[in-house]
Design an enzyme around this catalytic site. Structure first.
Site, PDB file in Angstrom:
ATOM      1  N   ASP A 209     -13.363  41.561  -3.839  1.00 45.53           N
ATOM      2  CA  ASP A 209     -13.990  41.518  -5.500  1.00 45.53           C
ATOM      3  C   ASP A 209     -13.845  40.508  -6.262  1.00 45.53           C
ATOM      4  OD1 ASP A 209     -14.468  44.930  -5.238  1.00 45.53           O
ATOM      5  OD2 ASP A 209     -11.778  45.050  -5.497  1.00 45.53           O
TER       6      ASP A 209
ATOM      7  N   TYR B  16      -4.470  40.582   5.084  1.00 46.88           N
ATOM      8  CA  TYR B  16      -4.183  39.980   3.915  1.00 46.88           C
ATOM      9  C   TYR B  16      -3.134  39.629   3.366  1.00 46.88           C
ATOM     10  CZ  TYR B  16      -8.915  42.668   2.139  1.00 46.88           C
ATOM     11  OH  TYR B  16     -10.214  42.595   2.200  1.00 46.88           O
TER      12      TYR B  16
END
Length: 247
Positions: free
Chosen positions: A52, A113
């Site tokens: 994003d 992540y």
């Protein structure tokens, strides 16, 4: 036709995400422009994860098909030179020649992540767009213990965006570790795939545990509620990094 695997690093602060969008600066758009400048071909690159706006990467992976079988060093040097000239905060870390059967998205078996929290009274002067600054003291040990309630195969409806396009909210979270190193708190997450805003939702909910507003049981009850309204705040994208993709 020759297929190449690209490993990328980028600071997502000044990009409207990975995915190419008309009239917006995106990571995909910048890399594809570099490819066009180098090869003269309008090519589409396929990525392991469409990050994003504001999300960073230290180990993003993509693949691209060239008509010519270039030497990997030629591609590597040319793309980095163009990205640097254009002022892009993107680096091609590695280029590999790979079989046509490899797909950066479909062949991935694990995605890693990292979410960074700066936990101190003073705001960040240098890395404001690369961390989530939380001045209130956080109990990282309590956050880690609570995070283990989320590990495993679950319906993560509570922790996914209302706009998530995934067909199923069920995911298997292999790892969610919370560690403090000085003034920073790191959240490490690993799974085959994640839902939209899932890790940022984890971070925001674990913050509630860290300040003592939630218990581990509260977090577990939020998970089982399968209700987006039970999620804590969604943490900002500035702290999130895609660090590694396994194949």
């Amino acid at each position: 036709m020759a297929r190449f695997k690209l490993t990328l690093e980028y600071d997502g602060s000044n990009y409207a995400g990975w995915q190419r969008q008309a009239e917006l600066r995106t990571v995909q758009g910048a890399v594809e422009q570099a490819i066009f400048h180098f090869s003269g071909q309008q090519l589409t690159i396929t990525t392991a994860g469409r990050t994003d706006a504001g999300v960073h990467a230290t180990g993003q992976v993509a693949h691209v098909d060239f008509e010519k079988d270039w030497h990997v060093n030629t591609i590597h040097n040319a793309l980095n030179a163009h990205l640097r000239q254009q002022g892009d905060n993107i680096a091609i870390l590695n280029v590999e020649n790979i079989p046509d059967s490899f797909d950066a998205r479909l062949s991935a078996v694990k995605r890693h992540y990292l979410f960074k929290i700066l936990n101190r009274r003073a705001p960040p002067a240098l890395n404001a767009k690369r961390v989530w600054w939380l001045p209130r003291p956080l109990n990282a040990d309590a956050m880690h213990k609570a995070a283990q309630k989320l590990v495993g195969k679950h319906d993560f409806t509570t922790f996914r965006s209302a706009h998530c396009q995934a067909k199923s909210p069920i995911r298997t979270l292999e790892c969610l570790d919370v560690q403090r190193e000085g003034e920073e708190i790191f959240l490490y997450a690993r799974a085959r795939s994640f839902l939209h805003h899932q890790i940022r939702s984890f971070a925001g909910s674990l913050m509630e545990v860290g300040i003592g507003r939630w218990t581990a049981q509260d977090l577990e009850e939020a998970l089982h509620a399968k209700d987006r309204a039970r999620c804590g705040m969604v943490a900002p994208p500035s702290g999130l990094y895609l660090t590694q993709v396994d194949y």
